[in-house]
Design an enzyme around this catalytic site. Structure first.
Site, PDB file in Angstrom:
ATOM      1  N   TYR A 146     -14.014  -1.359  26.953  1.00  0.00           N
ATOM      2  CA  TYR A 146     -14.153  -2.242  26.080  1.00  0.00           C
ATOM      3  C   TYR A 146     -14.481  -1.894  24.570  1.00  0.00           C
ATOM      4  CZ  TYR A 146     -17.162  -6.052  24.200  1.00  0.00           C
ATOM      5  OH  TYR A 146     -17.751  -7.154  23.523  1.00  0.00           O
ATOM      6  N   ASP A 248     -13.636   5.554  19.123  1.00  0.00           N
ATOM      7  CA  ASP A 248     -14.801   4.412  19.154  1.00  0.00           C
ATOM      8  C   ASP A 248     -16.077   5.018  19.599  1.00  0.00           C
ATOM      9  OD1 ASP A 248     -16.349   2.135  19.457  1.00  0.00           O
ATOM     10  OD2 ASP A 248     -14.961   1.031  20.620  1.00  0.00           O
ATOM     11  N   LYS A 275     -24.061  -0.380  16.681  1.00  0.00           N
ATOM     12  CA  LYS A 275     -25.272  -0.323  17.790  1.00  0.00           C
ATOM     13  C   LYS A 275     -26.575   0.394  17.004  1.00  0.00           C
ATOM     14  CE  LYS A 275     -22.696  -1.183  21.851  1.00  0.00           C
ATOM     15  NZ  LYS A 275     -23.174  -2.505  22.560  1.00  0.00           N
TER      16      LYS A 275
HETATM   17  C1  LIG Z   1     -17.430   0.870  22.579  1.00  0.00           C
HETATM   18  C2  LIG Z   1     -17.517  -0.264  22.065  1.00  0.00           C
HETATM   19  N1  LIG Z   1     -16.770  -0.688  21.014  1.00  0.00           N
HETATM   20  C3  LIG Z   1     -17.095  -1.763  20.431  1.00  0.00           C
HETATM   21  C4  LIG Z   1     -18.062  -2.541  20.906  1.00  0.00           C
HETATM   22  C5  LIG Z   1     -18.413  -3.998  20.207  1.00  0.00           C
HETATM   23  O1  LIG Z   1     -19.497  -3.923  19.225  1.00  0.00           O
HETATM   24  P1  LIG Z   1     -20.338  -5.292  18.921  1.00  0.00           P
HETATM   25  O2  LIG Z   1     -20.827  -5.732  20.178  1.00  0.00           O
HETATM   26  O3  LIG Z   1     -21.326  -4.836  18.045  1.00  0.00           O
HETATM   27  O4  LIG Z   1     -19.162  -6.080  18.188  1.00  0.00           O
HETATM   28  C6  LIG Z   1     -18.797  -2.218  21.975  1.00  0.00           C
HETATM   29  C7  LIG Z   1     -19.972  -3.219  22.238  1.00  0.00           C
HETATM   30  O5  LIG Z   1     -20.655  -2.842  23.182  1.00  0.00           O
HETATM   31  C8  LIG Z   1     -18.726  -1.009  22.509  1.00  0.00           C
HETATM   32  O6  LIG Z   1     -19.267  -0.663  23.600  1.00  0.00           O
END
Ligand SMILES: Cc1ncc(COP(=O)(O)O)c(C=O)c1O
Length: 448
Positions: A146, A248, A275
Site C-alpha cells: 500500500y 516509501d 504520518k
Molecule cells: C507506506 C504508505 N505509503 C503511503 C501512504 C498514504 O499516506 P496518506 O494516508 O497520508 O495519504 C500510507 C498510508 O497508510 C502508507 O502506509
C-alpha cells in the site's frame, strides 16, 4: 458477544445520521466498523475515549501516525501558539525550514525536501520526480504493498489468488473498476523477497523503468522483514540500469531515528515520508538526493516537475511535526524498540506454548498477527484463507471488547506513552483470546 456491547448507543445514533450524508456512513474506506464504527469523543496519551464513555488502549494511532499518542503536550502547545498567529499563508514560514533541516539532518540520502499534505501526495510526487529525472514512465512496485491512493501505486494492491497470476510473473491487477489499462501497463509487479524475480523482471523492462517503489516492510503486504539479499538485488539492478529507488517510508520512518531504509541497508534515491512527521496533522514529504530533487527547482525558470499545493508546508503541520520529531530522540526510539520486543516476544510465547496456528511479524514499534504457523515471506504467503480472515476479525473484536483497539489486517503500533504494563496487558488479552477460541483455531489448523 452481542453487538450492543461492542458499540454504544450514541455511536449507533451518530452512524444512523452519518448514513444519510456519506455513501456508506463514513468518509474513509479504512474505518474499522463491526458493522457500526464507534465514534471518538477524545484521545489522551495512549487512550481513546468513545462518545459512550468507554476507554480503549489505542494500538491504531490513526494508522500508525500518533507515535507520541493523543494530545501530546508539546504538540498542543506549539499548535496553540501557531494558531494565534494564523494557519496558512501563500508565503513560506520559518517553521518549514526547521522541519526540513531536522529531516535532512537525520535521514540518510535526504539532502533536500518538498512538503505536501499526505503520504499519497508524497508518493505521487516521488513517482513524478523519478519520471522527470529519468525521462522514463514505468515504475515497478511490490504486490500487495500500500502506498496511498495514487493510481500507479494502487496496481496489484488487492491482488487475489484468482487474479494475481503465475508466481514468476505477477500480473498487474486493477484496484478499482475502470482503472485505465494504460496505468496497468505502466507498472511492473514484483514479489517481496523474490530475489530471482527482481533480477529477471527489472532487467526485462530496464530501460523503460523510472523507479522501483519499495516500502522496506509493507504493512498491508504482511509487515514482513526484507531479506538482505532482496534489498541488495533491488539496489544492484536499479543502480546498473539507471532506475531510481524510491523508499516509501510514510509508515516505516517510525522504525528508527534514521528511518527504515537505514535499518535494512537500503540506499534510496528518493524517500517519501508522512504520518509521524506531522505530529498528528496532515502531512507528506518527498526527500532525496540533491541532483534528483533538482527536478523541483524553479529558481531558473520552469522546473522539470512543477509542484505546489494550497496547504503544502502550512505552518500548523510544520510546527506540530517539529514538536513531535524533536521529542523523538534516541531515548524515545530505544523505549519503543524495547516495548515492541516485549510485545512480539510475549505474543510469540503465548502462541508457541499453546501450539496454535498463528505467528507475529513486525519490528520496532510495529507488529502484526497472522493466522498461519510460519512467518510468511511475501504477500501471497500472508494472504489469509477465508476461515483465517474471520478469525482475525474475531481477534480485533475480542480486543475491542477488552478495551484495546487492534487494527484489523494492518499494522498495530505502539506509542511513547505506553509502558511495560500496557504491553503485559496486551499479551494477557491475546492469551485470553487464544484460550477462548480454541475451536476456531483447531478448525484453521485442520484446514491447512
Ligand atoms: C507506506 C504508505 N505509503 C503511503 C501512504 C498514504 O499516506 P496518506 O494516508 O497520508 O495519504 C500510507 C498510508 O497508510 C502508507 O502506509
Amino acid at each position: 458477544m452481542a453487538e450492543a456491547a461492542r458499540v454504544g448507543q450514541k455511536s449507533k445514533n451518530s452512524f444512523a445520521r452519518a448514513r444519510l450524508v456519506f455513501p456508506d456512513g463514513t468518509s474513509r474506506v479504512t474505518v474499522d466498523r463491526d458493522p457500526v464504527p464507534f465514534y471518538v469523543e477524545r484521545g489522551m496519551g495512549s487512550y481513546l475515549f468513545d462518545v459512550d464513555g468507554r476507554r480503549f488502549l489505542d494500538l491504531g494511532g490513526n494508522f500508525t501516525t500518533l507515535i507520541h499518542g493523543h494530545a501530546f503536550a508539546p504538540v498542543v502547545e506549539a499548535l496553540t501558539r501557531q494558531l494565534q498567529r494564523g494557519s496558512c499563508f501563500a508565503n513560506p514560514t520559518e517553521s518549514e525550514i526547521e522541519l526540513a533541516a531536522l529531516l535532512c539532518g537525520r535521514i540518510p540520502r535526504v539532502d533536500r525536501v518538498r512538503f505536501v499534505n499526505s503520504g499519497t501526495e508524497a508518493v505521487l510526487f516521488a513517482i513524478k520526480a523519478a519520471r522527470a529525472f529519468t525521462g522514463r514512465s514505468k515504475i515497478a512496485k511490490l504486490e500487495g504493498a500500500y502506498h496511498g491512493a495514487c493510481d500507479w501505486a494502487e496496481v496489484s494492491l488487492a491482488a487475489t489468488p484468482e487474479n494475481w497470476g503465475d508466481p514468476t510473473a505477477p500480473l498487474s491487477t486493477p484496484y478499482y473498476r475502470g482503472m485505465p489499462t494504460s496505468v496497468l501497463n505502466e507498472v511492473v509487479v514484483l514479489r517481496f523477497n523474490d530475489v530471482e524475480g527482481v533480477h529477471r523482471l527489472l532487467s526485462l523492462d530496464a530501460h523503460r523503468l523510472a523507479a522501483v517503489l519499495l516500502d522496506p516492510m509493507p504493512s498491508r503486504g504482511g509487515l514482513i522483514a526484507p531479506k538482505p539479499e532482496f534489498i541488495a538485488a533491488v539496489q544492484e539492478i536499479a543502480g546498473k540500469n539507471g532506475i531510481l529507488v524510491i523508499a516509501d517510508e510514510v509508515l516505516n520512518l517510525r522504525q528508527g531515528f534514521r528511518g527504515a531504509s537505514a535499518r535494512y541497508g537500503l540506499v534510496p534515491d528518493l524517500l517519501t515520508m508522512g504520518k509521524i512527521i506531522g505530529g498528528g496533522l496532515p502531512i507528506g514529504a518527498v526527500g532525496g538526493r540533491e541532483d534528483v530533487m533538482k527536478v523541483f527547482d524553479a529558481s531558473a525558470g520552469p522546473p522539470l516537475l512543477p509542484q505546489g499545493g494550497t496547504f503544502s508546508a502550512n505552518p500548523l503541520s510544520m510546527t506540530a511535526g517539529l514538536a513531535a520529531m524533536r521529542h523523538l530522540d534516541h531515548a524515545a526510539f530505544a523505549h519503543l524498540e524495547t516495548l515492541g520486543n516485549i510485545l512480539r516476544d510475549g505474543i510469540g510465547r503465548a502462541i508457541s506454548t499453546r501450539h496454535v496456528p498463528l505467528c507475529v511479524t513486525g519490528a520496532a514499534s510495529l507488529f502484526r498477527i497472522h493466522p498461519m504457523t510460519h512467518i510468511p515471506s511475501d504477500y501471497r504467503e500472508a494472504y489469509p484463507a477465508p476461515g483465517a480472515a474471520a478469525l482475525m476479525k474475531q481477534l480485533s473484536r475480542f480486543f475491542a471488547e477488552n478495551g484495546i483497539i487492534l487494527p484489523h489486517a494492518a499494522a498495530a503500533s505502539i506509542s511513547t506513552p505506553m509502558t511495560r504494563s500496557d504491553a503485559e496487558f496486551i499479551i494477557d488479552v491475546f492469551a485470553g483470546f487464544l484460550d477462548s477460541h480454541q475451536e476456531m483455531l483447531d478448525a484453521i489448523e485442520a484446514s491447512r
